[in-house]
Design an enzyme around this catalytic site. Structure first.
Site, mmCIF file in Angstrom:
data_model
loop_
_atom_site.group_PDB
_atom_site.id
_atom_site.type_symbol
_atom_site.label_atom_id
_atom_site.label_comp_id
_atom_site.label_asym_id
_atom_site.label_seq_id
_atom_site.Cartn_x
_atom_site.Cartn_y
_atom_site.Cartn_z
ATOM 1 N N ASP A 28 0.893 -1.268 -0.038
ATOM 2 C CA ASP A 28 -0.060 -0.130 0.035
ATOM 3 C C ASP A 28 0.937 1.334 0.089
ATOM 4 O OD1 ASP A 28 -2.765 1.379 0.096
ATOM 5 O OD2 ASP A 28 -1.870 2.263 2.137
ATOM 6 N N GLU A 30 0.762 5.705 0.776
ATOM 7 C CA GLU A 30 0.230 6.900 1.256
ATOM 8 C C GLU A 30 0.888 8.031 0.567
ATOM 9 O OE1 GLU A 30 -2.662 6.782 2.903
ATOM 10 O OE2 GLU A 30 -2.120 4.547 3.522
ATOM 11 N N HIS A 167 -5.338 3.618 6.699
ATOM 12 C CA HIS A 167 -4.311 4.701 6.168
ATOM 13 C C HIS A 167 -3.185 4.851 6.746
ATOM 14 C CE1 HIS A 167 -8.007 5.873 3.872
ATOM 15 N NE2 HIS A 167 -8.601 5.836 4.772
ATOM 16 N N ASP A 172 -2.519 -1.250 6.074
ATOM 17 C CA ASP A 172 -3.481 -1.458 4.994
ATOM 18 C C ASP A 172 -3.066 -2.698 4.356
ATOM 19 O OD1 ASP A 172 -4.939 0.595 5.807
ATOM 20 O OD2 ASP A 172 -4.532 2.023 4.344
#
Length: 193
Positions: A28, A30, A167, A172
């Site tokens: 993942d 961000e 998040h 995640d």
């Protein structure tokens, strides 16, 4: 920049891939926003695993070179101070590419994360990644067509999976891995066909 990675769509084969001992990397990102061309990755988290369990993890915060918005801080709980103490992504991106190797990637709404990774690769004149990728958003739509929403946090809640810090990239990625494993479990008889 649209990502050219091969997105896996034959979900009936997931169980067989998993049972063969295939190595997967759930990951993942961000980011500072939604545009790979102008926004930057501020965190990558990844969990490499196979049917025997977790092989290794990878996690880094990155300084984007500019201030992040209060919205991003509120969403991710990543502060400007945390990023100010971090390296830029250019110093670690090739290490991440090496970490994933030729494993099959797994991400929720994979196109978003892949586009950002490849935009960052393009900035350092690297060819980018071209791994076969499973999108758990698409897989969950296949596995649970009656479900109204397929957000990662909603799926996790329905499956009694602890999201930990939603998040945050590593959490995640771990949640995505667990959703993937649950999809395999719930659709095993269909996939053996």
């Amino acid at each position: 920049m649209q990502h050219q990675t091969r997105i896996f769509k034959d979900f009936r084969k997931l169980y067989r891939l998993y049972e063969k001992g295939t190595v997967f990397t759930a990951f993942d990102t961000e980011t500072t926003g939604l545009s790979p061309s102008k926004d930057r990755i501020i965190e990558i988290g990844a969990v490499k695993f196979n049917k025997d369990g977790i092989i290794s993890t990878w996690s880094k915060l990155f300084n984007p070179g500019f201030s992040i918005s209060p919205f991003i801080t509120n969403l991710t709980h990543i502060t400007q101070e945390m990023l100010d103490c971090s390296d830029c992504i250019e110093n670690h991106l090739l290490n991440f590419v090496e970490f994933i190797g030729d494993s099959i990637l797994i991400a929720h709404n994979a196109q978003f994360d892949l586009n950002f990774i490849n935009a960052e690769c393009q900035r350092i004149n690297h060819k980018g990644i071209n791994n076969l990728t499973i999108d758990t958003l698409q897989a969950s739509r296949w596995a649970y067509p009656m479900q109204k929403t397929h957000k990662l946090s909603v799926l996790a809640q329905l499956m009694n999976i602890d999201c930990k810090n939603a998040h945050r990239a590593t959490d995640d990625a771990e949640t995505c891995k667990e959703v993937f494993l649950r999809i395999i479990k719930d659709t095993m008889s269909v996939q053996k066909v």
